[in-house]
Design a protein around this motif. Sequence first.
Motif, PDB file in Angstrom:
ATOM      1  N   GLU A 158     -40.047 -50.789 -22.592  1.00  0.00           N
ATOM      2  CA  GLU A 158     -39.537 -52.063 -23.076  1.00  0.00           C
ATOM      3  C   GLU A 158     -40.542 -53.176 -22.819  1.00  0.00           C
ATOM      4  N   PRO A 159     -40.598 -54.163 -23.729  1.00  0.00           N
ATOM      5  CA  PRO A 159     -41.482 -55.295 -23.516  1.00  0.00           C
ATOM      6  C   PRO A 159     -41.060 -56.048 -22.263  1.00  0.00           C
ATOM      7  N   PRO A 160     -41.939 -56.756 -21.569  1.00  0.00           N
ATOM      8  CA  PRO A 160     -43.318 -57.054 -21.957  1.00  0.00           C
ATOM      9  C   PRO A 160     -44.311 -55.924 -21.668  1.00  0.00           C
ATOM     10  N   LEU A 161     -43.860 -54.831 -21.048  1.00  0.00           N
ATOM     11  CA  LEU A 161     -44.775 -53.708 -20.860  1.00  0.00           C
ATOM     12  C   LEU A 161     -45.184 -53.186 -22.233  1.00  0.00           C
ATOM     13  N   ALA A 162     -46.441 -52.810 -22.369  1.00  0.00           N
ATOM     14  CA  ALA A 162     -46.867 -52.274 -23.654  1.00  0.00           C
ATOM     15  C   ALA A 162     -47.549 -50.937 -23.442  1.00  0.00           C
ATOM     16  N   SER A 163     -47.104 -49.919 -24.136  1.00  0.00           N
ATOM     17  CA  SER A 163     -47.881 -48.689 -24.210  1.00  0.00           C
ATOM     18  C   SER A 163     -48.562 -48.705 -25.570  1.00  0.00           C
ATOM     19  N   TRP A 164     -49.443 -47.749 -25.812  1.00  0.00           N
ATOM     20  CA  TRP A 164     -50.125 -47.729 -27.094  1.00  0.00           C
ATOM     21  C   TRP A 164     -49.123 -47.577 -28.245  1.00  0.00           C
ATOM     22  N   GLY A 165     -48.083 -46.761 -28.005  1.00  0.00           N
ATOM     23  CA  GLY A 165     -47.066 -46.573 -29.044  1.00  0.00           C
ATOM     24  C   GLY A 165     -46.330 -47.875 -29.342  1.00  0.00           C
ATOM     25  N   SER A 186     -48.314 -38.751 -35.864  1.00  0.00           N
ATOM     26  CA  SER A 186     -47.983 -38.714 -37.297  1.00  0.00           C
ATOM     27  C   SER A 186     -47.709 -40.111 -37.836  1.00  0.00           C
ATOM     28  N   PHE A 187     -47.035 -40.926 -37.015  1.00  0.00           N
ATOM     29  CA  PHE A 187     -46.699 -42.255 -37.522  1.00  0.00           C
ATOM     30  C   PHE A 187     -47.946 -43.109 -37.694  1.00  0.00           C
ATOM     31  N   TRP A 188     -48.969 -42.831 -36.892  1.00  0.00           N
ATOM     32  CA  TRP A 188     -50.215 -43.597 -37.024  1.00  0.00           C
ATOM     33  C   TRP A 188     -50.930 -43.220 -38.323  1.00  0.00           C
ATOM     34  N   LEU A 189     -50.962 -41.931 -38.631  1.00  0.00           N
ATOM     35  CA  LEU A 189     -51.578 -41.513 -39.893  1.00  0.00           C
ATOM     36  C   LEU A 189     -50.858 -42.161 -41.077  1.00  0.00           C
ATOM     37  N   ALA A 190     -49.509 -42.200 -40.995  1.00  0.00           N
ATOM     38  CA  ALA A 190     -48.744 -42.833 -42.069  1.00  0.00           C
ATOM     39  C   ALA A 190     -49.079 -44.321 -42.166  1.00  0.00           C
ATOM     40  N   PHE A 215     -45.284 -37.637 -27.764  1.00  0.00           N
ATOM     41  CA  PHE A 215     -43.832 -37.899 -27.736  1.00  0.00           C
ATOM     42  C   PHE A 215     -43.567 -39.355 -27.332  1.00  0.00           C
ATOM     43  N   GLU A 216     -44.223 -39.756 -26.239  1.00  0.00           N
ATOM     44  CA  GLU A 216     -43.988 -41.122 -25.733  1.00  0.00           C
ATOM     45  C   GLU A 216     -44.366 -42.148 -26.787  1.00  0.00           C
ATOM     46  N   SER A 217     -45.517 -41.941 -27.418  1.00  0.00           N
ATOM     47  CA  SER A 217     -45.959 -42.949 -28.383  1.00  0.00           C
ATOM     48  C   SER A 217     -44.991 -43.010 -29.552  1.00  0.00           C
ATOM     49  N   THR A 218     -44.459 -41.854 -29.974  1.00  0.00           N
ATOM     50  CA  THR A 218     -43.525 -41.861 -31.100  1.00  0.00           C
ATOM     51  C   THR A 218     -42.243 -42.599 -30.731  1.00  0.00           C
ATOM     52  N   LEU A 219     -41.712 -42.305 -29.542  1.00  0.00           N
ATOM     53  CA  LEU A 219     -40.474 -42.985 -29.128  1.00  0.00           C
ATOM     54  C   LEU A 219     -40.694 -44.484 -28.989  1.00  0.00           C
ATOM     55  N   SER A 220     -41.823 -44.876 -28.399  1.00  0.00           N
ATOM     56  CA  SER A 220     -42.097 -46.302 -28.238  1.00  0.00           C
ATOM     57  C   SER A 220     -42.292 -46.954 -29.602  1.00  0.00           C
ATOM     58  N   PHE A 221     -42.911 -46.215 -30.518  1.00  0.00           N
ATOM     59  CA  PHE A 221     -43.096 -46.731 -31.873  1.00  0.00           C
ATOM     60  C   PHE A 221     -41.742 -46.994 -32.537  1.00  0.00           C
ATOM     61  N   LEU A 222     -40.780 -46.103 -32.288  1.00  0.00           N
ATOM     62  CA  LEU A 222     -39.456 -46.247 -32.887  1.00  0.00           C
ATOM     63  C   LEU A 222     -38.590 -47.247 -32.122  1.00  0.00           C
ATOM     64  N   GLY A 282     -39.152 -27.078 -37.348  1.00  0.00           N
ATOM     65  CA  GLY A 282     -38.801 -28.197 -36.486  1.00  0.00           C
ATOM     66  C   GLY A 282     -39.782 -29.328 -36.651  1.00  0.00           C
ATOM     67  N   GLY A 283     -41.081 -28.989 -36.723  1.00  0.00           N
ATOM     68  CA  GLY A 283     -42.113 -30.007 -36.918  1.00  0.00           C
ATOM     69  C   GLY A 283     -41.959 -30.707 -38.255  1.00  0.00           C
ATOM     70  N   LEU A 284     -41.589 -29.936 -39.278  1.00  0.00           N
ATOM     71  CA  LEU A 284     -41.379 -30.520 -40.606  1.00  0.00           C
ATOM     72  C   LEU A 284     -40.237 -31.528 -40.564  1.00  0.00           C
ATOM     73  N   VAL A 285     -39.162 -31.169 -39.836  1.00  0.00           N
ATOM     74  CA  VAL A 285     -38.010 -32.073 -39.738  1.00  0.00           C
ATOM     75  C   VAL A 285     -38.410 -33.351 -39.005  1.00  0.00           C
ATOM     76  N   SER A 286     -39.162 -33.204 -37.899  1.00  0.00           N
ATOM     77  CA  SER A 286     -39.607 -34.392 -37.165  1.00  0.00           C
ATOM     78  C   SER A 286     -40.501 -35.261 -38.035  1.00  0.00           C
ATOM     79  N   GLY A 287     -41.415 -34.626 -38.771  1.00  0.00           N
ATOM     80  CA  GLY A 287     -42.306 -35.375 -39.652  1.00  0.00           C
ATOM     81  C   GLY A 287     -41.521 -36.100 -40.737  1.00  0.00           C
ATOM     82  N   ALA A 288     -40.506 -35.426 -41.287  1.00  0.00           N
ATOM     83  CA  ALA A 288     -39.693 -36.045 -42.330  1.00  0.00           C
ATOM     84  C   ALA A 288     -38.968 -37.265 -41.782  1.00  0.00           C
ATOM     85  N   LEU A 289     -38.508 -37.169 -40.524  1.00  0.00           N
ATOM     86  CA  LEU A 289     -37.804 -38.301 -39.922  1.00  0.00           C
ATOM     87  C   LEU A 289     -38.722 -39.523 -39.857  1.00  0.00           C
ATOM     88  N   ILE A 290     -39.945 -39.300 -39.353  1.00  0.00           N
ATOM     89  CA  ILE A 290     -40.907 -40.406 -39.239  1.00  0.00           C
ATOM     90  C   ILE A 290     -41.184 -41.003 -40.614  1.00  0.00           C
TER      91      ILE A 290
END
Lengths: 321, 298
Positions: free
Chosen positions: B241-248, A146-150, B229-236, A251-259
């Motif tokens: 942790e760096p210097p390791l890089a995942s796509w996220g 989702s964050f990539w689309l954003a 999930f992993e990509s979202t957490l890494s994005f946030l 739940g998905g809506l809440v996660s999406g809103a967070l992002i």
Amino acid sequence: MERMILKRLVASALTLLALSAMCFALLTLMPGDPIDQLVGSDPRVTPEDIARLKAYYGVDQPFWARWQAWLARLASGEFGYSRLFAAPVADVLGPALARTAGLAAAALLISTVIGVSAGIVAALRPRSLFDHVASFLAFAGVAAPSFWLALMAMALFSITLGWLPASALPSDPEAGLLERLRHLIMPVAILAALETAAIFRHARAAVGDALLHQHVLTARSKGLPGRRVIWGHVLPGAMIPLTTVLALDLGGLVSGALIVEVMFGLPGMGKLLYDAILGADYNLAMAALMVGAGAIFLANALADMAYGLLDPRIQTGGLAP
Amino acid sequence: MTASPAARARRRFFANPAATLGLVLLTTLALSAIFADAIVALLNLNADAVDFANRYAPPSAASPLGGDELGRDVLARLLAGGRVSLAVGLAAAIGAASIGAAIGLIAGFRGGWIDAALMRLTDLMLALPVLPLLIVLAAVDPAKLGFEGAAGPGASVVRIVAIVALVGWPGAARLTRAAALAARSEDYVRAARAVGVHPVRIALRHVAPSAAGPLIVAATLAMGQVILFESTLSFLGLGVEPPLASWGAMLANAQETVWEQPMLAVWPGLAIFLTVVAVNFVGDGLRDAANPRAERRR
């Protein structure tokens, strides 16, 4: 019916209680404790002062005692003080909840209208061009982060084309209503697009299943016009599973809103929770988690009650999340 | 001519174009992750070399995807990042499927209040929003759980696998429970019970194998989910942790520099997207191949 609702409420309250203990436990496992955070590296504070402060605020107490104290404060309407915002948690939470509710409601309205109608059309004309295109787009919407689309939308509409601002709030606090709305177009549209993808898939599946029911075949074979079969027999049958999955999807809506909130800088519940956890503001984090969980529970309970109205056969004896 | 069930399932799998495409795609991605170092060396690239002359360099023959904000080669970093993302995805999917299998097996086989309690937990996990849960778990200090000295990039990979597996199990639990419930009333299980086989042995020897098929499907589909999930957490900023890089993590960098070079945000996201699509195609194909009578819905 009253008994059922009462049972539901008791079960939900108990689950929330257990959930609050779990969240509380997880928050105590995060780095630092409230007093260390408060004192920071102030050289004037002696270790004796810290010990005294910890005893005063009960930080030295065991987990269960602190959780009970938190519950007791909550019962008297006290959420505590947010260190990060230097204000009572309730004052911070109120406006954030209103923003997130507005964002989510707008997105949900748009996506339900588009997703459900597109899902019905696609299910009624399986393997048509419309079905293929819509199903492909919906699949892409679910499979892409989702964050990539954003981020892609931001790169296209804010940076390359320069049509829309990349922040949810105008930098000028005096901005007029139209300018404010212009800033909200992208956050709402992205959240709505993500949600539409999910809703379309559910609606497509639910209507597809309902088309195969015996009573639909009967209605068809006795020569009822197609329109009446669809409105009178197919859609009512599809509404029940659809309501369930829509409630589960919250739940998905809440996660999406967070992002969306974090990326577009909209200070709603999701961004609040993110900032609170990263800033070690555990009073605020705890309150945000509980309010969010409470809202999800309420929505699920409402969905369950909606079944009773949609389908008289259903006797909801099960305990809801 | 009669083929074995496995051969027939294999034929059904490869008769499905989406599943075949997914498998080819996934194999390509896996091979490029396994041989990332060799490919990078072969193309004469370097994932970590900072070269400010190459800052935001446009694509060229020497550097097919150009340079990032520090002049590091984007293709080389993409290959290295894929190794982390796919490894985390695979490990976490296996972890999530194992947790789910254990919970589903116990719930389906024991029944009664244990089943009710475990399924209630599963429903709760499904109803709760995933992302806040992931963020809370990611902020937990491993030292307070007794993992002293668990710091650094390597430990962050282990940590994220654990977190994502802890959140990703409910799907596998439901499928395994359904399979265990079905197997419980089979004659061979009742026979085993009648001759006094120990319940744990019945669960593992007679019930678990019949859940293997659904479980493989669940694990495959879970892999797509845990990679997201992993990509979202890494994005946030809460993942590897760096210097390791995942796509996220690469996308987190790309967001900061998106005003200077929007293209940097395209490639890692596209890689995640293709992986998740491939995994889902393979998972759906496996399910249809293993279960020919089930109606194919899309």
